[in-house]
Design a protein around this motif. Sequence first.
Motif, PDB file in Angstrom:
ATOM      1  N   PRO A 146      -0.231 -50.370 -27.599  1.00  0.00           N
ATOM      2  CA  PRO A 146       1.077 -49.735 -27.703  1.00  0.00           C
ATOM      3  C   PRO A 146       2.135 -50.669 -27.113  1.00  0.00           C
ATOM      4  CG  PRO A 146      -0.525 -48.174 -26.874  1.00  0.00           C
ATOM      5  CD  PRO A 146      -1.217 -49.482 -26.971  1.00  0.00           C
ATOM      6  N   ASN A 147       3.342 -50.600 -27.645  1.00  0.00           N
ATOM      7  CA  ASN A 147       4.433 -51.443 -27.162  1.00  0.00           C
ATOM      8  C   ASN A 147       4.340 -52.872 -27.667  1.00  0.00           C
ATOM      9  OD1 ASN A 147       6.341 -50.070 -25.776  1.00  0.00           O
ATOM     10  ND2 ASN A 147       5.281 -50.155 -23.819  1.00  0.00           N
ATOM     11  N   ALA A 202      -0.053 -38.191 -25.547  1.00  0.00           N
ATOM     12  CA  ALA A 202       1.185 -37.436 -25.499  1.00  0.00           C
ATOM     13  C   ALA A 202       2.233 -38.339 -26.138  1.00  0.00           C
ATOM     14  CB  ALA A 202       1.543 -37.122 -24.049  1.00  0.00           C
ATOM     15  N   PRO A 203       3.302 -37.764 -26.726  1.00  0.00           N
ATOM     16  CA  PRO A 203       4.251 -38.619 -27.433  1.00  0.00           C
ATOM     17  C   PRO A 203       4.874 -39.675 -26.521  1.00  0.00           C
ATOM     18  CG  PRO A 203       4.751 -36.287 -27.781  1.00  0.00           C
ATOM     19  CD  PRO A 203       3.681 -36.359 -26.744  1.00  0.00           C
ATOM     20  N   ALA A 204       5.010 -40.898 -27.043  1.00  0.00           N
ATOM     21  CA  ALA A 204       5.736 -41.955 -26.343  1.00  0.00           C
ATOM     22  C   ALA A 204       6.233 -42.933 -27.384  1.00  0.00           C
ATOM     23  CB  ALA A 204       4.842 -42.666 -25.330  1.00  0.00           C
ATOM     24  N   LEU A 205       7.375 -43.542 -27.121  1.00  0.00           N
ATOM     25  CA  LEU A 205       7.910 -44.539 -28.051  1.00  0.00           C
ATOM     26  C   LEU A 205       6.944 -45.699 -28.204  1.00  0.00           C
ATOM     27  CD1 LEU A 205      11.550 -44.798 -26.686  1.00  0.00           C
ATOM     28  CD2 LEU A 205      10.854 -43.662 -28.772  1.00  0.00           C
ATOM     29  N   ALA A 206       6.141 -45.940 -27.142  1.00  0.00           N
ATOM     30  CA  ALA A 206       5.226 -47.072 -27.128  1.00  0.00           C
ATOM     31  C   ALA A 206       4.310 -47.074 -28.346  1.00  0.00           C
ATOM     32  CB  ALA A 206       4.390 -47.041 -25.853  1.00  0.00           C
ATOM     33  N   TYR A 207       3.982 -45.878 -28.862  1.00  0.00           N
ATOM     34  CA  TYR A 207       3.031 -45.812 -29.972  1.00  0.00           C
ATOM     35  C   TYR A 207       3.680 -46.087 -31.315  1.00  0.00           C
ATOM     36  CZ  TYR A 207       0.202 -43.585 -26.438  1.00  0.00           C
ATOM     37  OH  TYR A 207      -0.479 -43.322 -25.300  1.00  0.00           O
ATOM     38  N   GLU A 208       5.019 -46.094 -31.335  1.00  0.00           N
ATOM     39  CA  GLU A 208       5.670 -46.200 -32.638  1.00  0.00           C
ATOM     40  C   GLU A 208       5.313 -47.500 -33.344  1.00  0.00           C
ATOM     41  OE1 GLU A 208       9.803 -45.210 -32.439  1.00  0.00           O
ATOM     42  OE2 GLU A 208       9.290 -43.082 -32.430  1.00  0.00           O
ATOM     43  N   ILE A 209       5.026 -48.560 -32.555  1.00  0.00           N
ATOM     44  CA  ILE A 209       4.694 -49.831 -33.185  1.00  0.00           C
ATOM     45  C   ILE A 209       3.419 -49.694 -34.007  1.00  0.00           C
ATOM     46  CG2 ILE A 209       3.341 -50.835 -31.266  1.00  0.00           C
ATOM     47  CD1 ILE A 209       4.786 -53.509 -31.950  1.00  0.00           C
ATOM     48  N   HIS A 259       4.513 -47.953 -37.327  1.00  0.00           N
ATOM     49  CA  HIS A 259       5.652 -48.479 -38.081  1.00  0.00           C
ATOM     50  C   HIS A 259       5.201 -48.818 -39.502  1.00  0.00           C
ATOM     51  CE1 HIS A 259       9.050 -50.925 -39.224  1.00  0.00           C
ATOM     52  NE2 HIS A 259       9.688 -50.487 -38.147  1.00  0.00           N
ATOM     53  N   PHE A 316      11.641 -35.314 -28.363  1.00  0.00           N
ATOM     54  CA  PHE A 316      10.600 -36.316 -28.644  1.00  0.00           C
ATOM     55  C   PHE A 316       9.358 -36.095 -27.801  1.00  0.00           C
ATOM     56  CE2 PHE A 316       8.457 -40.385 -28.261  1.00  0.00           C
ATOM     57  CZ  PHE A 316       8.433 -40.813 -29.578  1.00  0.00           C
ATOM     58  N   TYR A 317       9.532 -35.951 -26.497  1.00  0.00           N
ATOM     59  CA  TYR A 317       8.367 -35.946 -25.613  1.00  0.00           C
ATOM     60  C   TYR A 317       7.647 -34.601 -25.559  1.00  0.00           C
ATOM     61  CZ  TYR A 317       9.809 -40.603 -24.352  1.00  0.00           C
ATOM     62  OH  TYR A 317      10.146 -41.925 -24.427  1.00  0.00           O
ATOM     63  N   PRO A 377       3.298 -36.430 -19.648  1.00  0.00           N
ATOM     64  CA  PRO A 377       1.962 -36.856 -19.223  1.00  0.00           C
ATOM     65  C   PRO A 377       1.644 -38.287 -19.644  1.00  0.00           C
ATOM     66  CG  PRO A 377       1.823 -35.346 -21.080  1.00  0.00           C
ATOM     67  CD  PRO A 377       3.257 -35.369 -20.657  1.00  0.00           C
ATOM     68  N   ASN A 378       2.445 -38.878 -20.517  1.00  0.00           N
ATOM     69  CA  ASN A 378       2.103 -40.204 -21.012  1.00  0.00           C
ATOM     70  C   ASN A 378       2.501 -41.289 -20.026  1.00  0.00           C
ATOM     71  OD1 ASN A 378       2.351 -42.747 -22.584  1.00  0.00           O
ATOM     72  ND2 ASN A 378       1.532 -41.368 -24.111  1.00  0.00           N
ATOM     73  N   TYR A 399       3.289 -44.275 -20.533  1.00  0.00           N
ATOM     74  CA  TYR A 399       4.365 -45.141 -21.014  1.00  0.00           C
ATOM     75  C   TYR A 399       5.733 -44.489 -20.874  1.00  0.00           C
ATOM     76  CZ  TYR A 399       0.598 -47.729 -23.206  1.00  0.00           C
ATOM     77  OH  TYR A 399      -0.542 -48.440 -23.442  1.00  0.00           O
ATOM     78  N   ALA A 400       5.734 -43.141 -20.821  1.00  0.00           N
ATOM     79  CA  ALA A 400       6.996 -42.425 -20.954  1.00  0.00           C
ATOM     80  C   ALA A 400       8.005 -42.827 -19.891  1.00  0.00           C
ATOM     81  CB  ALA A 400       6.747 -40.926 -20.920  1.00  0.00           C
ATOM     82  N   GLU A 427       9.984 -45.737 -20.547  1.00  0.00           N
ATOM     83  CA  GLU A 427      10.869 -45.676 -21.708  1.00  0.00           C
ATOM     84  C   GLU A 427      12.259 -45.157 -21.350  1.00  0.00           C
ATOM     85  OE1 GLU A 427       8.365 -43.702 -24.541  1.00  0.00           O
ATOM     86  OE2 GLU A 427       7.153 -45.499 -24.762  1.00  0.00           O
ATOM     87  N   SER A 443      12.775 -48.101 -38.217  1.00  0.00           N
ATOM     88  CA  SER A 443      12.316 -48.152 -39.605  1.00  0.00           C
ATOM     89  C   SER A 443      13.219 -47.292 -40.488  1.00  0.00           C
ATOM     90  CB  SER A 443      10.884 -47.641 -39.686  1.00  0.00           C
ATOM     91  OG  SER A 443      10.874 -46.261 -39.379  1.00  0.00           O
TER      92      SER A 443
END
Lengths: 304, 346
Positions: A190-191, A247-254, A257, B120-121, B183-184, B186-187, B190, B203
Amino acid sequence: MAREAMRGFGSALVRRLRDRRGLGFRAGALALALIALTISGPAEARPERIASMNLCTDQITLALVERERVASLSALVAQADYSNAADDVAGIRLNHGLSEEILPLEPDFVVAGTFSAQPTVMLLSRLGHPTLVVDFARSIDDVRTNVRTLGGAFGEAARAEALIEAMDGRLAAAAGPTGSNRPTALYLQPNGYTAGGDSLIGDVIGHAGLTNLGAEAGISGHGRLSMETLLALAPDILITDESRDRAPALAYEILEHPAVTALLARSIRVQVPTRLWICGLPAIAEAVELLADARRRVTGEAGS
Amino acid sequence: MKEAGLSRPLALPMIGVDRAWRLPLALATLLALLLAGSLFAGPVAVGPRELLGALLGRNLSVAEIIVWELRVPRTLLAAMIGASLGLAGAVLQGLLRNPLAEPGLIGVSASAALGAVIAFYTGFAAAFPLGLPLGGMVGAGLAVALLMILAGRQGSTLTLILAGVAVNSFAGALTALALNLSPNPYAAAEIIFWMMGSLADRSFQHLGVAAALTIPGWLLLISVARSLDALSLGEDAATSLGFDLQAVRWRAVLGTALAVGAAVSVSGVIGFVGLVVPHLLRPLVGYQPARLLPVSALGGAVLLVATDIFVRMLAPGPELKIGVVTALIGAPFFLILLLRLRATSP
């Protein structure tokens, strides 16, 4: 009256602290004796209350000694995402790298990683607990070194050699044909983080008979790739881990994509669970085997 | 003076009309050049011939994926978001008759980020495609409405800025809290995306969901143009000219919420665009709010596309967040503006 009581309590506290220190000194002397024994005596020291403060040393410790000799392991070892031993640690006391968790257990040996809580390690060492700090593995050779070091410290040298031998056997079976024309592989986290040269994951990729594009892209250790570079590298094999509960995170968007999806249409995607290679363990052989299978799919070699 | 200001657009001689078109045309040309240039910017070198082939071709080459899936959506998104921020800045300044009104400065963008972060989260955005921009819109809308109540009618510049600072920090704190509770692992890292903004690796999906809310937002914002002209004469004058100010306010609030909310939900907070652009362009359109709106939209797009090209050319290493660059341009500008305001109003 109250002040008197306070003073009484205060001096009692001081006395208790003094006692503790005395105990510490005695433990220290004992520890020195133990170390001296390790160095001089032919009989190996056999710590019976081992405390480990790092996910990687936790797992090597579990593989080397009986559970009864384990006083404490780090809390991460119970998390299946990161640990291969998550199911085996029920009943073992877990620590979060805090001195107050380790001290009451009166361990006779403390193992920590380079990145473990430094103040705790220094305190434990100063209080006289024999402490061993193990560097993290940057290669499969480092895995052998670490297993041997801990085996020696625990008085389990023979078991350590057996573990290494089993791992080496699996590595030899997975090794690909030597020579050029190796398929290319890229590890994508991720990221957009990837593993380059001088990294354990890079070494694993090499042992599986693949060329690590992370290293070709000039990354040493771990580093980040822009998505454009990632696309331009066009690996034969893209290595990811999507097994983790997310859990959702922007890191996974890559990973989702459309550009990566388009790239994937031409690559083989292999899932290597993070727990297999986040640490330098003999379990690394399983990661090599997963990648070697992917290599055979690319080259069309006869599978095993 | 009043009469001249109002009647000029109607009674403009032919030569004047040409002059009125000159600025928008110049900005549009500049924008077109930047849009084309933006397709060349990136860590992987794609030459003109390759670029043309990629734009026309359908052979799924790597260059084509890079151009179509990364650079084209990113460029269009930069233009769209820049236009939204420029337009919203111009409308807010006209509506509040306050030169410091700007979505980023008065907390509208930060509140939009809070809304988007929550959407989002919590997984709301993943469950429903428009969830993300709608979250941003709700956040932005609440902030604008709150600011209108606190400092809308006869509030001074100071009241607005102070209310904005409060909304800004409150929304920022709640955003950080929401991300820390996620819980993430990475969050928490961000937070910087939401606070400083970025267009990296966006995108067509992001462009699509943002456009769905942005375009109605633009239409609402543009629809208040003539009322802003009237409002520049004062509220009473505007009312006596037949403008329903309540309706004008609501259209501006909803338009800002839609445009800024959608922008922030896909790019994070990009500050100062809505401040700098209207200020630079205002003298060029004779200080007329109605004429300022379209050129501010174009100017915002020009500024953000140019900044985004700059960010991508600062290779190598991790890309600088675009909001860092707009703040580097905008913050000194803001200070100069403050000093000037102090000089003119004792």
